[in-house]
Design an enzyme around this catalytic site. Sequence first.
Site, PDB file in Angstrom:
ATOM      1  N   ASP A   1      -0.526  -0.078   3.399  1.00  0.00           N
ATOM      2  CA  ASP A   1       0.022   1.269   3.305  1.00  0.00           C
ATOM      3  C   ASP A   1      -0.777   2.397   3.760  1.00  0.00           C
ATOM      4  OD1 ASP A   1      -1.000   1.032   0.973  1.00  0.00           O
ATOM      5  OD2 ASP A   1       0.202   2.728   0.283  1.00  0.00           O
TER       6      ASP A   1
ATOM      7  N   GLU B   1      -0.913   1.616  -2.238  1.00  0.00           N
ATOM      8  CA  GLU B   1      -2.164   2.125  -2.728  1.00  0.00           C
ATOM      9  C   GLU B   1      -1.988   3.905  -2.553  1.00  0.00           C
ATOM     10  OE1 GLU B   1      -6.158   3.990  -2.958  1.00  0.00           O
ATOM     11  OE2 GLU B   1      -4.856   3.948  -1.257  1.00  0.00           O
TER      12      GLU B   1
END
Length: 378
Positions: A77, A136
């Site tokens: 991400d 994250e």
Amino acid sequence: MPTHIDPVTLAQALIAAPSVTPATGAVFDVLEAALTPLGFTVERFIDGIEPDGPVENLLAVRRGSGPVHFGFAGHLDVVPPGVGWTGDAFAPEIRGDLLYGRGAVDMKGSIAAFVAAAAATPVDAGTISLIITGDEEGPAIFGTRALMEHMAGRGIAPDMIVVGEPTSVNRLGDMVKIGRRGSVNIWIDVPGTQGHVAYPHLADNPIPKLVRIMAAIDAVALDEGNDWFQPSNIEFTDIEVGNGATNVIPASARARLSIRFNDQHKGADLVAMVERIAHEVEPAAKVLGKISGEAFLTPPGELSGLVAEAIHAETDVVAEMSTTGGTSDARFLHALCPVVEFGLTNATMHKLDEAVAVADLHKLTAIYRGILMRAFMG
């Protein structure tokens, strides 16, 4: 025979799959397609519900005959690109010596380099796992922690882990993270009684009480740091009253603070300290703390030593061992085994026109392969 993977080509493919946190779908397809031909068994699963989910995660394991199990952890991400890029943030482009695109350094480039390093490492050398989350940069509730539960259920336990965060500062290899400070956010809500400012005896103004609480907290010196950590710090990050009227005493006042703390403290103890200070001023004050992660340290030893050796062998750089900076998913993974963080230079992470030097992707691949071979050879 080892297989060749070009880390630049793979990084471009990963960047071209938009994956603003929480990432799902296409970007995981790209990574799985690269890992499967290398002999990795790839498991993907989605965990969590709104508002902090759902989140996609990937666990890939290639078992070797050697006794060592080496883990690499990271995230697919990325933060939103923002407005003002020279080109399209998700259309990777090489201009001069740099590869541009969101995630180039944080941290699709590092993931690509590790996959290329794994491809160049003999299968029988040892076991390699990739622990990759799609969350994250966000709440990180159903990301790496869910992966750890998934691993525990399958008896998968690395002996050491490198997290591919962009730790380098001025040049590739100049800094390795061997620990991180902990992080806790705390909200303080002070109640009062609403009333007219001309009749203060009929009201109870919460603002002066909140100010006294904040002053008492601000006067606290938590510590002076130690051999590996800088001093802990308390920072107020928001004050809210929400009073649109000039002649009304508000019914409540709120403040938010963030504490970054070293390994001399625990998050729960710091929340209790703030609660105690608040209640000394106003017993009815409400205090809510959310611990993002505890401080941890992987003392210099075998893992940091072999990472430093691999860096020096490829770059002649002597890496600094550090605990500075924000948090990462190493705050969870350190519970499994020794963990250090090492990756690309971080000058452009989260910025417009994020970019990585093409040469650094090749150097990082060589360093990661050097780390793997040193780990497997003992």
